[in-house]
Scaffold this active site. Sequence first.
Site, PDB file in Angstrom:
ATOM      1  N   SER A   1       1.261   4.343  -7.823  1.00 27.62           N
ATOM      2  CA  SER A   1       1.282   3.475  -8.623  1.00 27.62           C
ATOM      3  C   SER A   1       3.105   3.139  -9.620  1.00 27.62           C
ATOM      4  CB  SER A   1       0.554   3.438  -9.821  1.00 27.62           C
ATOM      5  OG  SER A   1      -0.101   2.123 -10.669  1.00 27.62           O
TER       6      SER A   1
ATOM      7  N   GLU B   1      -7.273  -1.727  -4.363  1.00 24.92           N
ATOM      8  CA  GLU B   1      -6.161  -1.789  -4.942  1.00 24.92           C
ATOM      9  C   GLU B   1      -6.386  -2.208  -6.756  1.00 24.92           C
ATOM     10  OE1 GLU B   1      -4.267  -0.048  -5.281  1.00 24.92           O
ATOM     11  OE2 GLU B   1      -3.697   1.437  -3.392  1.00 24.92           O
TER      12      GLU B   1
END
Length: 338
Positions: free
Chosen positions: A99, A226
């Site tokens: 991330s 996601e």
Amino acid sequence: VPSPRPQNATVMVWIFGGGFAYGTSSLNVYDGRYLAQAEGAIVVSMNYRVGALGFLSLPGSPVPGNAGLFDQQLALRWVHGNIHRFGGNPQSVTLFGESAGSASVAPHLLSRHSQQFFQRAILQSGTLNAPWATVEDTEARRRAEALAQALGCPTDDDNELLNCLYARPPQEIVSKEGDVVIEPSIFRFPFVPVVDGHFIIDSPIVLLQQGIFKKTDLLLGVNRNEGSFFLIYGAPGFSKDHESLISREDFLENIPMIVPQGNEVSVDAIVLQYTDWLAQNDALKNRDAIEDIVGDYNVICPVVEMATRYAEFGNNVYFYFFNQRASNLPWPQWMGVI
């Protein structure tokens, strides 16, 4: 460090994620002992300043920004100079993150000041060319001044502004960080890396297009869902406590929040692309479409773009798509693989 202590072992350096806003390397989920034991590698992690303390930027002042990236670079420099004392090979270092940690790996690939400290990189679910991962200097200044205003500090003189912030308790600064984002948005963070002309010398997209990056082997990847994690924090109609069945009205309301800088034409194009026109009012399809938009726009497409650019310049690029939901995942089934 594996036991018994290795000699000339491969080194993996981890950067944690958290939207450049929160996180720490000491979380149990980041415990490197398992990887070290299983693979015989030395696993290193670091802390770095986050939020305004790490990424507030007043261009042209003593606080130009990207302090958190410099923290990471200093850790890489230390590893390069000292890892041999732990049985590690300083010429076999892989930098990896997830991330915002993955988006942090990218500037070290782009910066000539970091490139000498590692040999390979792994980027998991994030990169610097994502729409949330950087701001231009004008927006960075606006956010710094907005934070100062929220804390009652002057904004017409940089030195006075900074002196006022220096005098405030860190907890007070952190508590006001959310005040700097002016439009309702999904997958956006208040203080992130800035294109400063030094650490990040140009727009990440331009740097990728021109091949201004470390030439090396790269592994990148994304998860199937996601976007779902970010939808439960304020997106209309979404919650972890129910199935998040999304009406057509909620579907249309969400899209400007997903692309807060998008104009009417771009919003209409997204609606056209992601609507099932034979089932516009299907709540399940609307929910899944919104999740796809968030994931595609913020993670999957930027990561694919970076992989493509790297491959175009002759580098070995490996890509994974993670599609296995963990059996102990605490999130509801509709959130999928996150």
